[in-house]
Write a protein that holds these residues in place. Structure first.
Motif, PDB file in Angstrom:
ATOM      1  N   ALA A  52       0.836  -1.206   0.000  1.00 25.65           N
ATOM      2  CA  ALA A  52       0.000   0.000   0.000  1.00 25.65           C
ATOM      3  C   ALA A  52       0.867   1.251   0.000  1.00 25.65           C
ATOM      4  O   ALA A  52       0.568   2.239  -0.688  1.00 25.65           O
ATOM      5  N   VAL A  53       1.947   1.210   0.764  1.00 24.56           N
ATOM      6  CA  VAL A  53       2.887   2.339   0.818  1.00 24.56           C
ATOM      7  C   VAL A  53       3.521   2.556  -0.555  1.00 24.56           C
ATOM      8  O   VAL A  53       3.589   3.686  -1.061  1.00 24.56           O
ATOM      9  N   PHE A  54       3.967   1.469  -1.162  1.00 22.69           N
ATOM     10  CA  PHE A  54       4.594   1.521  -2.481  1.00 22.69           C
ATOM     11  C   PHE A  54       3.637   2.082  -3.530  1.00 22.69           C
ATOM     12  O   PHE A  54       4.003   2.955  -4.336  1.00 22.69           O
ATOM     13  N   LEU A  55       2.399   1.592  -3.537  1.00 18.40           N
ATOM     14  CA  LEU A  55       1.422   2.028  -4.535  1.00 18.40           C
ATOM     15  C   LEU A  55       1.064   3.506  -4.360  1.00 18.40           C
ATOM     16  O   LEU A  55       1.030   4.268  -5.340  1.00 18.40           O
ATOM     17  N   ALA A  56       0.800   3.918  -3.124  1.00 22.40           N
ATOM     18  CA  ALA A  56       0.443   5.318  -2.868  1.00 22.40           C
ATOM     19  C   ALA A  56       1.583   6.251  -3.264  1.00 22.40           C
ATOM     20  O   ALA A  56       1.375   7.291  -3.906  1.00 22.40           O
ATOM     21  N   PHE A  57       2.787   5.862  -2.896  1.00 24.15           N
ATOM     22  CA  PHE A  57       3.986   6.641  -3.208  1.00 24.15           C
ATOM     23  C   PHE A  57       4.139   6.831  -4.711  1.00 24.15           C
ATOM     24  O   PHE A  57       4.382   7.942  -5.207  1.00 24.15           O
ATOM     25  N   ASN A  58       3.944   5.772  -5.483  1.00 22.77           N
ATOM     26  CA  ASN A  58       4.199   5.838  -6.919  1.00 22.77           C
ATOM     27  C   ASN A  58       3.015   6.351  -7.729  1.00 22.77           C
ATOM     28  O   ASN A  58       3.216   6.909  -8.811  1.00 22.77           O
ATOM     29  N   ILE A  84      12.490  -4.894  -5.405  1.00 26.01           N
ATOM     30  CA  ILE A  84      12.412  -4.986  -3.944  1.00 26.01           C
ATOM     31  C   ILE A  84      11.022  -5.427  -3.492  1.00 26.01           C
ATOM     32  O   ILE A  84      10.876  -6.305  -2.622  1.00 26.01           O
ATOM     33  N   ILE A  85       9.999  -4.823  -4.066  1.00 26.64           N
ATOM     34  CA  ILE A  85       8.622  -5.158  -3.696  1.00 26.64           C
ATOM     35  C   ILE A  85       8.316  -6.622  -4.018  1.00 26.64           C
ATOM     36  O   ILE A  85       7.706  -7.347  -3.217  1.00 26.64           O
ATOM     37  N   LEU A  86       8.759  -7.084  -5.187  1.00 32.87           N
ATOM     38  CA  LEU A  86       8.536  -8.481  -5.569  1.00 32.87           C
ATOM     39  C   LEU A  86       9.256  -9.417  -4.604  1.00 32.87           C
ATOM     40  O   LEU A  86       8.682 -10.441  -4.173  1.00 32.87           O
ATOM     41  N   THR A  87      10.480  -9.066  -4.226  1.00 35.80           N
ATOM     42  CA  THR A  87      11.234  -9.870  -3.246  1.00 35.80           C
ATOM     43  C   THR A  87      10.478  -9.942  -1.926  1.00 35.80           C
ATOM     44  O   THR A  87      10.340 -11.015  -1.317  1.00 35.80           O
ATOM     45  N   GLY A  88       9.969  -8.787  -1.481  1.00 34.18           N
ATOM     46  CA  GLY A  88       9.240  -8.736  -0.214  1.00 34.18           C
ATOM     47  C   GLY A  88       7.946  -9.524  -0.239  1.00 34.18           C
ATOM     48  O   GLY A  88       7.608 -10.234   0.717  1.00 34.18           O
ATOM     49  N   ILE A 212      -2.548  -4.513  10.354  1.00 33.75           N
ATOM     50  CA  ILE A 212      -1.732  -5.066   9.277  1.00 33.75           C
ATOM     51  C   ILE A 212      -0.276  -4.724   9.548  1.00 33.75           C
ATOM     52  O   ILE A 212       0.031  -3.681  10.143  1.00 33.75           O
ATOM     53  N   TYR A 213       0.623  -5.603   9.148  1.00 34.37           N
ATOM     54  CA  TYR A 213       2.063  -5.362   9.287  1.00 34.37           C
ATOM     55  C   TYR A 213       2.654  -4.853   7.968  1.00 34.37           C
ATOM     56  O   TYR A 213       2.114  -5.104   6.896  1.00 34.37           O
ATOM     57  N   LEU A 214       3.783  -4.178   8.090  1.00 44.76           N
ATOM     58  CA  LEU A 214       4.543  -3.796   6.893  1.00 44.76           C
ATOM     59  C   LEU A 214       4.968  -5.033   6.120  1.00 44.76           C
ATOM     60  O   LEU A 214       4.939  -5.052   4.897  1.00 44.76           O
ATOM     61  N   GLY A 215       5.391  -6.062   6.872  1.00 42.77           N
ATOM     62  CA  GLY A 215       5.955  -7.251   6.254  1.00 42.77           C
ATOM     63  C   GLY A 215       7.298  -6.935   5.629  1.00 42.77           C
ATOM     64  O   GLY A 215       7.756  -5.783   5.634  1.00 42.77           O
ATOM     65  N   ASP A 216       7.942  -7.926   5.077  1.00 45.29           N
ATOM     66  CA  ASP A 216       9.194  -7.672   4.374  1.00 45.29           C
ATOM     67  C   ASP A 216       8.945  -6.828   3.121  1.00 45.29           C
ATOM     68  O   ASP A 216       9.837  -6.109   2.674  1.00 45.29           O
ATOM     69  N   THR A 217       7.742  -6.894   2.593  1.00 43.56           N
ATOM     70  CA  THR A 217       7.384  -6.041   1.461  1.00 43.56           C
ATOM     71  C   THR A 217       7.626  -4.579   1.803  1.00 43.56           C
ATOM     72  O   THR A 217       8.196  -3.824   1.007  1.00 43.56           O
ATOM     73  N   GLY A 218       7.210  -4.186   2.996  1.00 45.95           N
ATOM     74  CA  GLY A 218       7.369  -2.797   3.410  1.00 45.95           C
ATOM     75  C   GLY A 218       8.725  -2.491   3.995  1.00 45.95           C
ATOM     76  O   GLY A 218       9.339  -1.464   3.679  1.00 45.95           O
ATOM     77  N   ALA A 219       9.218  -3.368   4.878  1.00 49.32           N
ATOM     78  CA  ALA A 219      10.486  -3.100   5.558  1.00 49.32           C
ATOM     79  C   ALA A 219      11.643  -3.021   4.567  1.00 49.32           C
ATOM     80  O   ALA A 219      12.502  -2.134   4.654  1.00 49.32           O
TER      81      ALA A 219
END
Length: 367
Positions: A52-58, A84-88, A212-219
């Motif tokens: 969600a952070v990635f999408l809003a940012f971009n 990075i997002i795909l890895t997370g 919800i957590y950031l997860g590795d996607t967010g961290a």
């Protein structure tokens, strides 16, 4: 200026409204943290909040602010973010091995190094002059990205912890870059503030009790972006330009360095997870979940305020400030037993000095 403010608010709103959607998606695709001995959650918790952070940012950057950024850097950086997002996401669903995550971060680092030309090229040190990194530019840049990305990932252990600390670090980085370091252009600070907005929109769902957590996607995404943004001030690195981001990121760097030291002294694998991180130690001292997070926010703010003193100091003042910061940090780390309750060399040394002086004082009184 108006478009920046409007974009900030739009990014915050996008993040706030996208997060519940990503939460439902995480449950559907199995991006869930189940309770275990290492985790603090008692029920299954959706991760992948960083999407969600990635999408809003971009969304904001692509559709509103696109003309503010140079294409030669914008598109390669976006491509690296996607790696990075795909890895997370893969890690949040299937749980990757450390080496596999490092591979993903390295590939993203190579993209920004070769295609965005974001890298360290020279290093200026007091009394030594300027050193051209040459062929060392690539490994030094990658090591910086890997270190910062993993440091942020390691502190993601409590509700809202990594998100809040990252907001503080990024905001300070944006202010420092805009007013003090005069990096290539103000667009870097604008980029940083958009990420701050995306994180602020996500924080209400991530703060205790988290939905919800950031997860590795967010961290991983946040850590990678912080490391990349800091490189803008490190292209021609100096003592001051290196020390400022290190101090700004004092919380995750401290936790990472002392975690490595703790595992080394205890003869355990460096990559082996444990429950002795900064937030674990504070909770063991009796602080509640929320109190622990707020205390660490406070520590992050102290580091940020210290970092703002560097641009206002001369070289001598900066060196003294660094020594004082390191000494204060060591005393704090020893007082909470971050390396181990029995490993307190400075506090033990101070105790011996005070004991000797106290003995001398009592002897004089008897005379």
């Amino acid at each position: 200026m108006y478009i920046v403010v409007a974009s900030f608010l739009a990014t915050l709103a996008f993040s706030f409204f996208l997060t519940p959607i990503i939460r439902r998606l995480a449950f559907k695709i199995g991006a869930v943290d189940n309770p275990n001995a290492r985790r603090v959650n008692k029920t299954p918790m959706p991760t992948m909040g960083g999407l969600a952070v990635f999408l809003a940012f971009n969304i904001t950057n692509i559709f509103i602010l696109r003309k503010e950024y140079p294409s030669s850097q914008f598109w390669p950086l976006l491509a690296a973010e996607c790696v990075i997002i795909l890895t997370g996401i893969i890690d949040d669903i299937f749980e990757l091995k450390p080496k596999q995550k490092i591979l993903g971060i390295t590939i993203a680092g190579l993209v920004i190094y070769f295609f965005a030309n974001i890298r360290m090229t020279t290093l200026t040190l007091p009394f030594l002059g300027t050193l051209d990194l040459g062929i060392l530019s690539l490994p030094v840049t990658l090591i910086w990205i890997l270190a910062i990305t993993n440091a942020v990932n390691l502190i993601d252990g409590l509700d809202g912890l990594a998100t809040g600390v990252s907001v503080i670090a990024l905001f300070t980085t944006g202010i420092t870059g805009f007013f003090f370091l005069t990096v290539t252009s103000t667009y870097v600070s604008v980029w940083i503030f958009m990420l701050v907005a995306a994180l602020l929109g996500f924080l209400p769902y991530n703060f205790h009790p988290a939905k919800i957590y950031l997860g590795d996607t967010g961290a991983l995404f946040i850590g990678f972006m912080i490391s990349t943004f800091s490189l803008y001030g490190l292209k021609n690195a100096t003592f001051i330009s290196i020390i400022i981001p290190v101090i700004i990121l004092g919380v995750p760097i401290t936790d990472t360095v002392f975690a490595i030291l703790r595992r080394f002294l205890n003869k355990k694998p460096i990559a082996q997870a444990d429950k002795h991180h900064l937030h674990h130690r504070l909770m063991e001292m009796g602080l509640s979940h929320t109190q622990t997070v707020l205390v660490i926010y406070g520590i992050a703010l102290i580091f940020s305020m210290i970092s703002l003193l560097y641009p206002l100091s001369n070289l001598g003042g900066s060196i003294l400030l660094t020594i004082a910061t390191l000494l204060g940090l060591e005393l704090f780390v020893e007082s909470i037993g971050l390396v181990g309750p029995e490993r307190r060399p400075v506090l033990n040394w101070i105790g011996k000095i005070l004991k000797i002086e106290g003995h001398k004082f009592s002897s004089k009184k008897k005379k």
